[in-house]
Design a protein around this motif. Structure first.
Motif, PDB file in Angstrom:
ATOM      1  N   LEU A  55     -93.222-100.501 -66.987  1.00 58.51           N
ATOM      2  CA  LEU A  55     -92.579-100.340 -65.673  1.00 58.51           C
ATOM      3  C   LEU A  55     -92.573-101.383 -64.562  1.00 58.51           C
ATOM      4  CD1 LEU A  55     -93.566 -96.692 -65.227  1.00 58.51           C
ATOM      5  CD2 LEU A  55     -91.347 -97.293 -65.944  1.00 58.51           C
ATOM      6  N   THR A  56     -93.485-102.239 -64.606  1.00 60.42           N
ATOM      7  CA  THR A  56     -93.700-103.250 -63.629  1.00 60.42           C
ATOM      8  C   THR A  56     -92.790-104.411 -64.153  1.00 60.42           C
ATOM      9  OG1 THR A  56     -95.880-103.189 -63.061  1.00 60.42           O
ATOM     10  CG2 THR A  56     -95.265-105.168 -62.681  1.00 60.42           C
ATOM     11  N   TYR A  59     -89.066-102.816 -63.417  1.00 64.56           N
ATOM     12  CA  TYR A  59     -88.585-102.805 -62.021  1.00 64.56           C
ATOM     13  C   TYR A  59     -88.688-104.249 -61.390  1.00 64.56           C
ATOM     14  CZ  TYR A  59     -88.135 -97.940 -62.126  1.00 64.56           C
ATOM     15  OH  TYR A  59     -87.724 -96.610 -62.644  1.00 64.56           O
ATOM     16  N   SER A  60     -89.296-105.267 -61.960  1.00 65.94           N
ATOM     17  CA  SER A  60     -89.121-106.822 -61.498  1.00 65.94           C
ATOM     18  C   SER A  60     -88.190-107.638 -62.281  1.00 65.94           C
ATOM     19  CB  SER A  60     -90.599-107.328 -61.448  1.00 65.94           C
ATOM     20  OG  SER A  60     -90.942-107.557 -62.814  1.00 65.94           O
ATOM     21  N   LYS A  61     -87.179-106.781 -62.998  1.00 66.17           N
ATOM     22  CA  LYS A  61     -86.304-107.371 -63.782  1.00 66.17           C
ATOM     23  C   LYS A  61     -86.768-108.506 -64.891  1.00 66.17           C
ATOM     24  CE  LYS A  61     -82.595-106.614 -60.752  1.00 66.17           C
ATOM     25  NZ  LYS A  61     -83.201-105.809 -59.695  1.00 66.17           N
ATOM     26  N   ARG A  92     -92.285-100.171 -50.680  1.00 65.89           N
ATOM     27  CA  ARG A  92     -92.051-100.519 -52.003  1.00 65.89           C
ATOM     28  C   ARG A  92     -91.435 -99.154 -52.718  1.00 65.89           C
ATOM     29  NH1 ARG A  92     -96.597-102.589 -55.967  1.00 65.89           N
ATOM     30  NH2 ARG A  92     -96.387-104.574 -54.725  1.00 65.89           N
ATOM     31  N   GLU A  93     -90.262 -99.396 -53.365  1.00 68.92           N
ATOM     32  CA  GLU A  93     -89.340 -98.548 -53.911  1.00 68.92           C
ATOM     33  C   GLU A  93     -88.958 -99.370 -55.442  1.00 68.92           C
ATOM     34  OE1 GLU A  93     -88.964 -95.365 -53.113  1.00 68.92           O
ATOM     35  OE2 GLU A  93     -89.756 -95.275 -51.211  1.00 68.92           O
ATOM     36  N   PRO A  94     -89.065 -98.391 -56.428  1.00 68.08           N
ATOM     37  CA  PRO A  94     -89.662 -97.047 -56.451  1.00 68.08           C
ATOM     38  C   PRO A  94     -91.111 -97.077 -56.326  1.00 68.08           C
ATOM     39  CG  PRO A  94     -89.102 -97.608 -58.716  1.00 68.08           C
ATOM     40  CD  PRO A  94     -88.441 -98.955 -57.522  1.00 68.08           C
ATOM     41  N   ILE A  96     -94.288 -96.211 -58.164  1.00 74.31           N
ATOM     42  CA  ILE A  96     -95.016 -96.064 -59.291  1.00 74.31           C
ATOM     43  C   ILE A  96     -96.315 -95.344 -59.091  1.00 74.31           C
ATOM     44  CG2 ILE A  96     -95.495 -96.756 -61.617  1.00 74.31           C
ATOM     45  CD1 ILE A  96     -93.632 -99.164 -61.327  1.00 74.31           C
TER      46      ILE A  96
END
Length: 168
Positions: A55-56, A59-61, A92-94, A96
């Motif tokens: 997920l990290t 969400y950090s592309k 910080r969105e989303p 986690i």
């Protein structure tokens, strides 16, 4: 008795006292999730850390800098831990959020929000072997006497080893 020797009991499960208090556990059960929240819900030793890392990176592309510089417990804090409030970074969105709490504890709060829940499942045979070795290594968990005894506790749901998430 030190915090490392304390066990907190909540919703039928035993949790290490150095990371959990009755206050932190009740706060977790009453937590107000947001629509954008992503909740990683797992039984221990089922791939929690892998999902936090995935997920990290998502969400950090794909930029690995955040994963290399910020510990996973700060990027995806544990809902039931005593430091959860301090770890939730404003803006910080989303968000986690990670948890090992049982589904019957979280269901009421999750029904009120549109948070996404990612449930990670693993073969129970693999879980019990990994959990046994983790208990042998981690000083904050009870030392198992033998694998056979540990397996029986796991299968019977005793000794704090209750299967609190459905294993698919």
């Amino acid at each position: 008795m030190t915090e490392m020797e304390v066990t907190e009991h909540f919703a039928g499960i035993a949790l290490p006292g150095h990371l959990h208090t009755q206050e932190s556990l009740h706060a977790a059960a009453a937590f107000q999730f947001r629509a954008g929240d992503v909740v990683v819900a797992t039984y221990p030793k089922s791939g929690t850390t892998w999902m936090q890392e995935i997920l990290t990176l998502m969400y950090s592309k794909g930029d690995g800098q955040l994963a290399k510089t910020v510990p996973n417990w700060a990027r995806a804090p544990w809902l039931e831990h005593i430091y959860f409030k301090d770890m939730m970074q404003a803006g910080r969105e989303p968000r986690i959020i990670t948890t090992h709490l049982p589904c019957h504890v979280l269901a009421p709060a999750l029904k009120k929000a549109k948070a996404k829940v990612i449930y990670v499942a693993r073969n129970p045979k693999d879980i019990v072997v990994s959990f046994y070795h983790f208990h042998k290594m981690a000083k904050f968990l009870p030392e198992p006497s033998s694998f056979e005894d540990f397996l029986m506790q796991f299968l019977n749901g005793t000794g704090g080893l209750r299967l609190h998430w459905p294993l698919v």
